[in-house]
Scaffold this active site. Structure first.
Site, PDB file in Angstrom:
ATOM      1  N   THR B 140       8.092 -36.745  79.888  1.00  0.00           N
ATOM      2  CA  THR B 140       9.246 -36.416  79.053  1.00  0.00           C
ATOM      3  C   THR B 140      10.028 -35.223  79.601  1.00  0.00           C
ATOM      4  O   THR B 140       9.451 -34.253  80.075  1.00  0.00           O
ATOM      5  CB  THR B 140       8.756 -36.107  77.624  1.00  0.00           C
ATOM      6  OG1 THR B 140       7.982 -37.213  77.174  1.00  0.00           O
ATOM      7  CG2 THR B 140       9.914 -35.879  76.678  1.00  0.00           C
ATOM      8  N   PRO B 142      13.740 -32.703  78.750  1.00  0.00           N
ATOM      9  CA  PRO B 142      14.576 -32.333  77.604  1.00  0.00           C
ATOM     10  C   PRO B 142      15.613 -33.404  77.259  1.00  0.00           C
ATOM     11  O   PRO B 142      15.883 -33.645  76.089  1.00  0.00           O
ATOM     12  CB  PRO B 142      15.243 -31.037  78.073  1.00  0.00           C
ATOM     13  CG  PRO B 142      14.279 -30.446  79.054  1.00  0.00           C
ATOM     14  CD  PRO B 142      13.632 -31.618  79.738  1.00  0.00           C
ATOM     15  N   ILE B 173       4.535 -30.986  77.093  1.00  0.00           N
ATOM     16  CA  ILE B 173       3.404 -31.360  77.938  1.00  0.00           C
ATOM     17  C   ILE B 173       2.094 -30.846  77.324  1.00  0.00           C
ATOM     18  O   ILE B 173       1.834 -29.642  77.294  1.00  0.00           O
ATOM     19  CB  ILE B 173       3.567 -30.814  79.370  1.00  0.00           C
ATOM     20  CG1 ILE B 173       4.957 -31.177  79.916  1.00  0.00           C
ATOM     21  CG2 ILE B 173       2.455 -31.356  80.268  1.00  0.00           C
ATOM     22  CD1 ILE B 173       5.349 -32.649  79.791  1.00  0.00           C
ATOM     23  N   GLU B 393       3.397 -40.635  72.444  1.00  0.00           N
ATOM     24  CA  GLU B 393       3.062 -41.943  73.044  1.00  0.00           C
ATOM     25  C   GLU B 393       4.000 -43.030  72.523  1.00  0.00           C
ATOM     26  O   GLU B 393       3.596 -44.164  72.285  1.00  0.00           O
ATOM     27  CB  GLU B 393       1.608 -42.333  72.770  1.00  0.00           C
ATOM     28  CG  GLU B 393       0.582 -41.432  73.419  1.00  0.00           C
ATOM     29  CD  GLU B 393       0.738 -41.363  74.927  1.00  0.00           C
ATOM     30  OE1 GLU B 393       1.215 -40.312  75.396  1.00  0.00           O
ATOM     31  OE2 GLU B 393       0.399 -42.325  75.629  1.00  0.00           O
TER      32      GLU B 393
END
Lengths: 363, 416
Positions: B140, B142, B173, B393
């Site tokens: 991921t 921003p 994270i 997830e």
């Protein structure tokens, strides 16, 4: 060990019932609903699937053993075809399963061989009572022991195929407990009343029943002197209802999914819009959730474990899930969902029945 | 065959996890919630030797078989084992469980796409060493959340040194600090080698702990799972050896195999998140029922519909949501065990479990009245912890999208 695959026999059985459902039931179910009757040959063909006969031990004329898991798989496949037809085909279960689970040796010998015959035996059961505060554990129909006879009094409703039944299994309150009693058609005081007019399952004739001082020999009580445990019977019945609800909602889901893929609006199939696609995804999750609850409870029963709690939770879930999914299915079709030419409104009416058919009244 | 039987061995292992959950995690639950960036050292210390043993066994298998997995007979219960462990540890405390040493999601990525040589190289740190270490995974960014194929982190090969130079920023994270700053762990970083190539350009790179150029932010302040280490990672000309590009030569070519590898890790990690959700749900449900009964509220579900109290109905609903989500999770894990595809099942259980635990814990706080809202008990914490399961997830919505595509037979383009 943890696994969710049907075995070969279960696959053959459910495939056969699906074929029967597609080729016979789905051809007649709309007319059956409109006309209030299911063609006899369709019920006969359903009976010839032999689900009940293969669940009864050889000692009583059957060809196998009872497995709750196999029963629910079969019920789901019948429910996928049509609920009213499924209930008609399964009406003999209303007597066969209680006798198998709780009958005395004499009762098993007298009744069970009938269920392995070519034609469905003319039997039915009566539990539901015509009042808002109906509670299967506290029935208003009473059974009172008078020397070597029971005397039954009360009123029943939702008794399937009662007009042609030769034997009734009638549930009554005996000293605060629900017990079941065999009553032959024509017994003094037993009257089959008018046919029920219901919102759904209109192809299946169900009737009102009245009992006025119906006297039957004491040995006609299911389980004889020991009686029967109503919770056990209730569990098996609710499980069958759960499986039928899974079948019905699977049908509704499939129809809505296929419709959404071919219905073009704004230049593309409506299934390509998230509002429709997400509704279908939620339906799929709901149906699969219900199926897992039903399978788990059935598996527990086959393991000889008590599943009363699991079945209570399952029944609570499926009663609401059935209406939710059937409603979303109808909604997917928009205006067409409301039209009787399409099956969605029929499935919604039928789905609403599960919360009402509590207990061993219907399956 | 249809069977709900959990293998005996796994049941025993779950019992052992229950002791850790009840005796190590629960007593620290409230403290760690209120001391957000402290590490759950009791839990870490008790789990580290257990994790080491597991990795030792796994490495021995890798080395004996010349790097290939030993041939298995019968079902592979690894994912089910993991699901049961996570359910139990999350019943103990989800924030702490997320700090479990070992490969974590980074380990799953290495497992899914790494070569045998890479597995040995990256996993041996978990089998040796006195100090615990962690793995993490960074996808991921921003501006690239659910749409992770639009990530902007780049990896450029420097032909002079045969090293990849990574630049970019990653967010949310889990165990990012533990893996890169506080131990000799690693982070699997997803980056594009060709920003014009879309999914085909996206590959995964192992960045080892304490590599120069990696900046680890302070922990993010969160609604719940506060014991979990959640950070932003910045990569400024971070150099890693060529061999740290995960996967076989064909993955390294211009194909979507690298990206597909990331998606493949979700097939196991989504049931794991669902299991974590169900651990919290079970904790909340058990606690709620226990407190209601202690308060003299009788829960009799056997009554007919019209006689059920509002509380009984609520509890029945909670139980049904819990049970259905858990059974879907078992189904997704069983599919993997029997070597069947489970993308649909994985997304189904994740979508359902994330929402189920959110509703169950919110209802628990409601039913427990003044006790539910109180920070003296754990119900309100579970409600805060629960919500993350509806998000990470893949949010509920992303998982519904995957379910919808699967049941409709639609591609990404056909159903956006």
């Amino acid at each position: 060990m943890l696994e969710f695959q049907l075995d070969e026999e279960q696959k053959m059985l459910t495939d056969a019932i699906h074929r029967y459902s597609t080729e016979m039931v789905r051809k007649v179910f709309r007319d059956a609903d409109e006309e209030g009757r299911i063609p006899a040959e369709v019920i006969q063909a359903g009976w010839e699937m032999g689900v009940l006969a293969t669940s009864l031990p050889e000692a009583y004329g059957g060809f196998g053993d009872y497995s709750a898991v196999t029963q629910v798989l079969a019920a789901e496949a019948f429910g996928w075809g049509d609920l009213a037809t499924a209930l008609a085909v399964m009406t003999p279960n209303l007597v066969a399963i209680p006798v198998l689970l709780a009958g005395t040796e004499a009762q098993k010998e007298a009744h069970l061989p009938l269920f392995a015959e070519e034609n469905p035996p003319k039997v039915t059961a009566a539990l539901t009572e015509p009042r808002i505060q109906y509670d299967p554990r506290r029935l208003q129909t009473t059974a009172v022991l008078d020397h070597d006879h029971y005397v039954l009094n009360g009123r029943k409703t939702y008794v399937p195929l009662a007009a042609e039944a030769e034997t009734f299994l009638i549930y009554a309150n005996e000293d605060g407990q629900t017990q079941a009693f065999f009553v032959a058609a024509g017994t003094n005081g037993l009257t089959v009343g008018e046919r029920d007019k219901l919102m759904g399952i209109k192809g299946l004739p169900t009737y009102k029943l009245s009992l006025e001082n119906v006297r039957i020999p004491a040995e006609n009580r299911l389980g004889g002197a020991a009686g029967s445990d109503f919770e056990t019977l209730l569990n098996h019945s609710r499980l069958a209802q759960g499986a039928l609800a899974v079948g019905l909602t699977q049908a509704s889901f499939e129809y809505a999914r296929d419709y959404a893929k071919q219905r073009v609006q704004f230049g593309e199939p409506i299934a390509q819009r998230q509002s429709i696609a997400f509704m279908l995804a939620e339906m799929a999750i709901d149906v699969e959730s219900a199926r897992m609850l039903v399978w788990e409870a059935a598996w527990l029963l086959d393991q000889g474990q008590d599943a009363t709690h699991e079945i209570t939770v399952m029944k609570h879930f499926i009663d609401e899930m059935a209406v939710r999914v059937a409603d979303q299915g109808l909604q997917t079709l928009g205006g067409y969902g409301y039209i009787r030419e399409y099956p969605m409104e029929l499935w919604l009416r039928n789905a609403r029945g599960f919360a009402t058919f509590d207990g061993v009244a219907m399956v | 065959m249809i069977s709900f039987e959990i293998p005996e061995k796994l049941q025993q292992e779950t019992k052992m996890a229950e002791m850790v959950a009840a005796q190590v995690m629960r007593p620290k639950s409230r403290y760690l919630d209120e001391h957000e960036h402290e590490r759950p050292s009791d839990f870490i210390n008790i789990m580290w030797p257990v994790i080491k043993e597991q990795y030792k066994k796994q490495l021995a298998g890798l080395q004996n078989g010349n790097g290939s997995q030993p041939k298995r007979e019968g079902p592979n219960w690894a994912v089910l084992r993991f699901v049961l462990l996570i359910e139990m540890l999350s019943w103990g405390d989800t924030g702490q469980y997320l700090c479990m040493p070992g490969g974590g999601l980074g380990g799953s990525a290495v497992e899914a796409v790494g070569t045998p040589e890479q597995k040995v190289r990256f996993f041996s740190r978990f089998a040796e060493g006195n100090e615990p270490s962690w793995g993490s995974m960074a996808i991921t960014e921003p501006d690239a959340g659910s749409d992770n194929s639009s990530m902007r982190t780049t990896a450029v090969l420097d032909p002079a040194t045969n090293e990849w130079i990574i630049n970019g920023e990653k967010i949310f994270i889990t165990s990012g600090s533990l893996s890169l700053k506080e131990s000799d762990g690693f982070c699997v970083v997803w980056a594009t080698v060709d920003p014009t190539a879309g999914r085909k350009g996206i590959k995964s790179f192992v960045v080892e702990g304490r590599t120069p150029g990696v900046e680890v932010s302070h922990g993010l302040d969160k609604l719940g799972i506060r014991a979990s280490d959640t950070v932003i990672l910045s990569f400024r000309d971070v150099r890693v050896p060529y061999e740290n590009l995960l996967g076989s030569p064909e993955v390294r070519e211009k194909s979507t195999k690298g990206f597909a590898g990331a998606m493949q890790t979700f097939d196991a990690s989504r049931p794991a998140v669902a299991a974590s959700a169900m651990g919290i749900a079970r904790a909340a449900l058990e606690f709620t029922k226990q407190k209601l009964v202690e308060d003299g509220i009788v829960l009799d579900y056997t009554k007919p519909r019209h006689e059920l109290t509002a509380v009984e109905r609520d509890v029945l609903n909670m139980e049904a949501q819990y049970k259905t989500a858990w059974l879907l999770t078992l189904k997704a894990a069983a599919a993997i065990a029997h070597g069947q595809g489970n993308r649909l099942e994985a997304s189904m259980c994740k979508a359902h479990a994330g929402t189920a635990v959110t509703r169950i814990t919110q209802k628990s706080v409601e039913l427990l009245g003044p006790l539910g809202y109180s920070r003296e008990l754990l119900a309100e914490k579970w409600m805060r912890d629960a919500k993350i399961n509806d998000i990470y997830e893949g949010t509920r919505q992303i998982n519904l999208l995957i379910v919808a595509r699967s049941i409709l037979g639609y591609s990404r383009r056909e159903l956006k």
